[in-house]
Scaffold this motif. Structure first.
Motif, PDB file in Angstrom:
ATOM      1  N   ARG A  64      16.931   2.057 -82.836  1.00 51.83           N
ATOM      2  CA  ARG A  64      15.920   3.152 -83.360  1.00 51.83           C
ATOM      3  C   ARG A  64      15.150   3.850 -82.574  1.00 51.83           C
ATOM      4  N   GLU A  65      14.738   3.391 -81.342  1.00 51.00           N
ATOM      5  CA  GLU A  65      14.122   4.400 -80.350  1.00 51.00           C
ATOM      6  C   GLU A  65      15.131   5.610 -79.823  1.00 51.00           C
ATOM      7  N   ALA A  66      16.300   4.931 -79.532  1.00 55.87           N
ATOM      8  CA  ALA A  66      17.374   5.961 -78.847  1.00 55.87           C
ATOM      9  C   ALA A  66      17.534   7.009 -79.469  1.00 55.87           C
ATOM     10  N   TYR A  67      17.804   6.438 -80.883  1.00 57.66           N
ATOM     11  CA  TYR A  67      18.266   7.377 -82.073  1.00 57.66           C
ATOM     12  C   TYR A  67      17.124   8.547 -82.314  1.00 57.66           C
ATOM     13  N   HIS A  68      15.897   8.153 -82.175  1.00 59.21           N
ATOM     14  CA  HIS A  68      14.733   9.077 -82.430  1.00 59.21           C
ATOM     15  C   HIS A  68      14.880   9.940 -81.330  1.00 59.21           C
ATOM     16  N   GLN A  69      14.885   9.618 -80.233  1.00 60.49           N
ATOM     17  CA  GLN A  69      14.959  10.396 -78.936  1.00 60.49           C
ATOM     18  C   GLN A  69      16.145  11.458 -78.971  1.00 60.49           C
TER      19      GLN A  69
END
Length: 439
Positions: free
Chosen positions: A339-344
């Motif tokens: 989730r964090e990597a995709y948001h970035q």
């Protein structure tokens, strides 16, 4: 132009061999000395107002179509060459070739048939993270080299403006204060150029170290720029599920945890759960004299204590609980990192799109400014200011593209099972800080 693959290539299946273009370390072979390229000769010497004859200077300007700026460019084009660059026939280094070279120098990352499944899975993760680091280092090197070219263009535009200011001061059209402001801009541009050279050198050397290059192979040829943005970003559907399924070690830990749980009776599990809950309650209970506000500031001071008389006999329950906790923690971490990597990744894509739109608009503005200048509707200073703004926005677009591909590398590595290295501190700007020229 080489495009970065959608998924990071794996090392498994590659034969350990000496990479083409890579040379082995040989201590007896002489190596060249480090090089340093100084800035062009300074234009910061003092110039007095009215030093040159006004009529003579303007007669010289009149011989050129667009006045001062054409004189400066003509002189720059007719200066004796100070350096000679030998063009290279080598193909630019692609990220896939960079990974092949890097892996050929890392035999410790290859696996053997006698490894068990967990050892193989951990080796896969190590290769994924190494591949991500190689790709990121390649991205940084290409971006830093491209940024150096933008810094050179910005310095050239400021140098032209400063030379024009020097000439206007000499014929008395400018006051000394205006020239000093312009010379200060040139000094700043020179510092920016030196910093860009250092960044490009550092990024290139980091790539050389990562690849393990030696000898003539260090003179590697990089692409002129990073690949263009994809037409559309990756969708979010199924990313977390796919990451859970593809992770090299999660399935092994989950199987181990399930086997340990099935080997215990339900009463044994109940006893273990009751003992852990009681231990937590005791450890987190506030002191009798503490109010609610003080309890908020009180940290736990000791580990929760499991009472032996409340625990089931043997160590199977503790072992099963530990196995389940490890599998659960890994699964939670995988989903969170995705989730964090995709948001970035999506933020970096949106910023890069905006920066490229700004670059396009700036180029259109520069073209319009050139037409107005040729029609004598805009001054030389307007044209130079527009040129500097175009260079700054081109640099901002390049940096935003770099940040996107770094985020892309992070996301692909996380989806394949690697740890998330964290968001990059994006340095892409909007390019709105272009210094205004005088009139």
């Amino acid at each position: 132009m080489h495009r970065i693959a959608v998924y990071l290539p794996l090392a498994l299946g590659l034969l350990p061999m000496l990479a083409a273009g890579s040379q082995p370390y040989e201590p007896t072979v002489p190596v060249p000395e480090p090089t340093f390229v100084p800035l062009p000769s300074s234009l910061l010497e003092g110039d007095a107002m009215g030093e040159d004859d006004w009529r003579s200077a303007n007669d010289t300007v009149g011989a050129f179509t667009r006045g001062h700026i054409d004189i400066i460019r003509w002189e720059a084009e007719n200066r004796p060459a100070t350096t000679t660059e030998v063009p290279s026939d080598d193909a630019p280094l692609s990220p896939t070739e960079a990974l092949r070279i890097a892996l050929s120098n890392r035999p410790d990352l290859f696996v053997t048939e006698d490894m068990n499944r967990l050892e193989r899975a951990r080796a896969d993760v190590a290769v994924l993270e190494f591949a991500r680091d190689v790709q990121r280092t390649w991205i940084e090197a290409v971006a830093a080299t491209a940024r150096l070219r933008r810094a050179e263009e910005a310095f050239e535009a400021t140098e032209i403006a400063t030379e024009l200011g020097v000439r206007m001061t000499r014929v008395g059209n400018w006051g000394q204060d205006r020239l000093l402001h312009q010379q200060l801009s040139l000094s700043d541009a020179g510092i920016d150029l030196l910093q860009a050279r250092q960044s490009a050198t550092s990024a290139r050397e980091a790539l050389i170290r990562t690849l393990g290059l030696w000898g003539d192979a260090t003179e590697l040829q990089l692409p002129d720029q990073l690949p263009a943005l994809p037409d559309a970003p990756l969708g979010a559907d199924g990313l977390e599920t796919a990451a859970l399924q593809k992770h090299p070690t999660l399935s092994l830990l989950a199987i181990e945890a399930e086997r340990a749980r099935r080997g215990l009776a339900s009463r044994t599990l109940d006893m273990w759960n009751d003992a852990t809950q009681r231990a937590l309650s005791d450890a987190l209970a506030p002191a009798p004299d503490e109010g609610e506000g003080e309890a908020m500031l009180q940290l736990i001071t000791s580990a929760p204590l499991l009472e032996q008389r409340r625990l089931p006999r043997g160590h199977d329950a503790a072992k099963a609980a530990k196995s389940q906790a490890e599998a659960a923690a890994l699964a939670v971490g995988i989903r969170s990192r995705v989730r964090e990597a995709y948001h970035q990744y999506r933020v970096a894509y949106a910023i890069a799109q905006g920066a490229e739109d700004n670059q396009r608009l700036s180029e259109e503005l520069q073209n319009d400014m050139a037409l107005r200048y040729n029609g004598m509707l805009k001054s030389t200073w307007d044209l130079l200011s527009s040129a500097r703004d175009r260079v700054e926005r081109a640099d901002a677009a390049m940096q935003a593209r770099r940040d996107f591909w770094l985020a892309h590398a992070n996301l692909q590595a996380v989806l394949a099972g690697a740890e998330y290295s964290g968001p990059d501190a994006g340095t892409a700007a909007t390019g709105r800080n272009a210094a205004a020229g005088g009139h």
